[in-house]
Design a protein around this motif. Structure first.
Motif, PDB file in Angstrom:
ATOM      1  N   ARG A  51       0.808  -1.224   0.000  1.00 42.16           N
ATOM      2  CA  ARG A  51       0.000   0.000   0.000  1.00 42.16           C
ATOM      3  C   ARG A  51       0.841   1.273   0.000  1.00 42.16           C
ATOM      4  O   ARG A  51       0.309   2.367  -0.119  1.00 42.16           O
ATOM      5  N   THR A 101       2.284   2.483  -6.825  1.00 42.05           N
ATOM      6  CA  THR A 101       2.501   1.501  -5.758  1.00 42.05           C
ATOM      7  C   THR A 101       3.098   0.254  -6.369  1.00 42.05           C
ATOM      8  O   THR A 101       2.930  -0.013  -7.561  1.00 42.05           O
ATOM      9  N   PRO A 153       1.146  -5.964  -4.968  1.00 39.31           N
ATOM     10  CA  PRO A 153       1.045  -6.616  -3.658  1.00 39.31           C
ATOM     11  C   PRO A 153       1.417  -8.092  -3.741  1.00 39.31           C
ATOM     12  O   PRO A 153       1.333  -8.713  -4.796  1.00 39.31           O
ATOM     13  N   PHE A 203      -1.774  -4.551   1.515  1.00 41.55           N
ATOM     14  CA  PHE A 203      -2.629  -4.454   0.336  1.00 41.55           C
ATOM     15  C   PHE A 203      -3.949  -3.859   0.798  1.00 41.55           C
ATOM     16  O   PHE A 203      -4.206  -3.732   2.006  1.00 41.55           O
ATOM     17  N   THR A 204      -4.832  -3.504  -0.126  1.00 43.52           N
ATOM     18  CA  THR A 204      -6.076  -2.833   0.264  1.00 43.52           C
ATOM     19  C   THR A 204      -7.283  -3.761   0.301  1.00 43.52           C
ATOM     20  O   THR A 204      -8.182  -3.575   1.109  1.00 43.52           O
ATOM     21  N   ASN A 216      -9.681  -6.800   3.498  1.00 44.28           N
ATOM     22  CA  ASN A 216      -8.319  -7.319   3.672  1.00 44.28           C
ATOM     23  C   ASN A 216      -8.105  -7.930   5.058  1.00 44.28           C
ATOM     24  O   ASN A 216      -7.023  -8.446   5.347  1.00 44.28           O
ATOM     25  N   THR A 265      -4.186  -3.615  -4.812  1.00 46.65           N
ATOM     26  CA  THR A 265      -3.881  -2.299  -4.262  1.00 46.65           C
ATOM     27  C   THR A 265      -4.105  -1.272  -5.358  1.00 46.65           C
ATOM     28  O   THR A 265      -3.483  -1.364  -6.416  1.00 46.65           O
TER      29      THR A 265
END
Length: 201
Positions: A2, A26, A29, A59-60, A116, A140
């Motif tokens: 992230r 980014t 992930p 990660f999101t 998550n 992400t």
């Protein structure tokens, strides 16, 4: 993960430096970890409960893909290679790839975003006796992991209906039943015979 990174590229001539262009991005992930025994935890006629280990980095969200358009004999390794191509396209084209997939997937293919914080999830509304390709990946922003986990799982079939015995003699009987509806992958039946004294003549 992230963490956002700001990348700036500028031209430099002598001591002069242009303002340059910058972008915020980014890194991809990590993917979730598959348990040693597989991701399927419990299976019924219309539900599959899955469980997994969280990835190492941040990660999101998770993205869960359920695809009934699979062949039973396909191995998870082969399927992962097939799906990894979609992940690469996603990472390069972003929203365009998502639109492309939505338009070209059959209506019974589904994608769901999960928190998550989860490490297990129950997939409901499935059909009995069907094979499903289950893929779990991390996301992400608009970037997906290139290491999703994948497994092909078959739901349990329903029982036959209206079992009757006809034309009974001292050594034989004719059994009849009604097959369950649907079940396009049904290939046969298992017949078990028993008696109170465990003797079958």
């Amino acid at each position: 993960g992230r963490t956002e990174y700001v990348v700036t590229i500028a031209c430099v001539i002598g001591k002069s430096r242009m303002k340059g262009e910058r972008t915020v991005t980014t890194l991809l992930p990590y993917g979730p970890e598959k348990p040693r025994g597989g991701i399927s935890k419990t299976v019924t006629t219309d539900e599959i409960e899955i469980a997994w280990e969280p990835p190492k980095g941040g990660f999101t969200k998770y993205v869960l893909c359920v695809d009934p358009n699979v062949i039973t004999s396909i191995s998870p390794k082969t399927a992962s290679q097939r799906y990894s191509l979609n992940m690469i396209i996603d990472n390069v084209l972003g929203e365009q790839a998502s639109t492309f997939e939505t338009e070209h997937m059959r209506n019974d293919y589904t994608e769901s975003e999960l928190s998550n914080l989860l490490t297990d999830y129950k997939i409901t509304g499935l059909n009995p006796g069907e094979s499903y390709g289950i893929e779990l990946k991390t996301k992400t922003s608009s970037r997906y992991t290139r290491r999703p986990i994948y497994e092909t799982v078959m739901t349990k079939p329903e029982n036959v209906k209206f079992v009757t015995a006809e034309d009974i003699t001292h050594s034989s009987a004719l059994l009849k039943w009604v097959a369950p509806d649907g079940h396009r992958r049904l290939r046969g039946y298992k017949l078990s015979i028993s008696s109170p004294d465990d003797k079958i003549n």
